[in-house]
Motif scaffolding. Structure first.
Motif: not given
Length: 210
Positions: A147-163
């Motif tokens: 799970r850790i890889g996909t969950q980190l990808d989700t975090v990064i995508a969320s930060v990109e979206h917010d930025n």
């Protein structure tokens, strides 16, 4: 209601100056023996250990494990300070030289002192020291690594979206945050997954642009 919370040094009556030098699997055994639900503590500490290995945290010392004290006894508190300290030793952030993964583990595994030497067998041996059967350790390792890889990808995508929603003149200050997250994902986590994932999530990682 208030909960009385202590850290591991307080639990074991150790001065705070020993938070690094006495961080070991043997000390974690003492923590387990002091709690009312030993199985839950074993599982919690093993999951904590595996996650810290995966994210390259070599600052998981004794004062970063806390316990709740009540009339029923002592129980393991939720985890905190789960930081990727190893990322600052990679080529992306060579603050003290790019020596990753030749970094000492805060809590060594049996016959494995550094992140560079970690293997799945070593993590399983660590779980055995904590009193967990190999089958349970295998299950927990697979659960976290899958799970850790996909969950980190989700975090990064969320930060990109917010930025992307922030004013243009602020974006120049946001690149460092994403660079750090990508280094954790594509250097630290990617390398450690190859060491302990047991065939899960070990495909080569494609670095994103930007």
């Amino acid at each position: 209601d208030r909960l009385h919370v202590i850290d591991t040094c307080q639990l074991l009556n150790k001065a705070h100056i020993f938070k690094y030098s006495q961080a070991s699997l043997a000390t974690l055994q003492q923590v387990i023996a002091s709690t009312r639900n030993r199985l839950a503590t074993r599982l919690g500490l093993f999951r904590w250990l595996v996650f810290n290995i995966l994210i390259g945290n070599h600052d998981n010392h004794l004062k970063n494990i806390s316990l709740m004290v009540s009339a029923e006894g002592v129980s393991l508190a939720k985890t905190y300070d789960l930081l990727s300290t190893g990322v600052y030793h990679t080529e992306a952030f060579p603050m003290e030289g790019a020596k990753w993964p030749e970094i000492d583990l805060a809590i060594p595994l049996p016959n494995q002192q550094r992140f560079a030497n970690v293997t799945r067998a070593g993590v399983l041996a660590g779980g055995a020291v904590l009193g967990l059967p190999a089958q349970i350790c295998e299950r927990e390792i697979d659960s976290i690594t899958s799970r850790i890889g996909t969950q980190l990808d989700t975090v990064i995508a969320s930060v990109e979206h917010d930025n992307a929603r922030l004013p243009t003149n602020t974006r120049q200050y946001l690149g460092g945050e994403l660079r750090l997250l990508r280094a954790i994902r594509h250097i630290i986590v990617a390398q450690m997954l190859k060491k302990i994932a047991g065939g899960l999530s070990t495909q080569p990682v494609t670095q994103r642009g930007g």
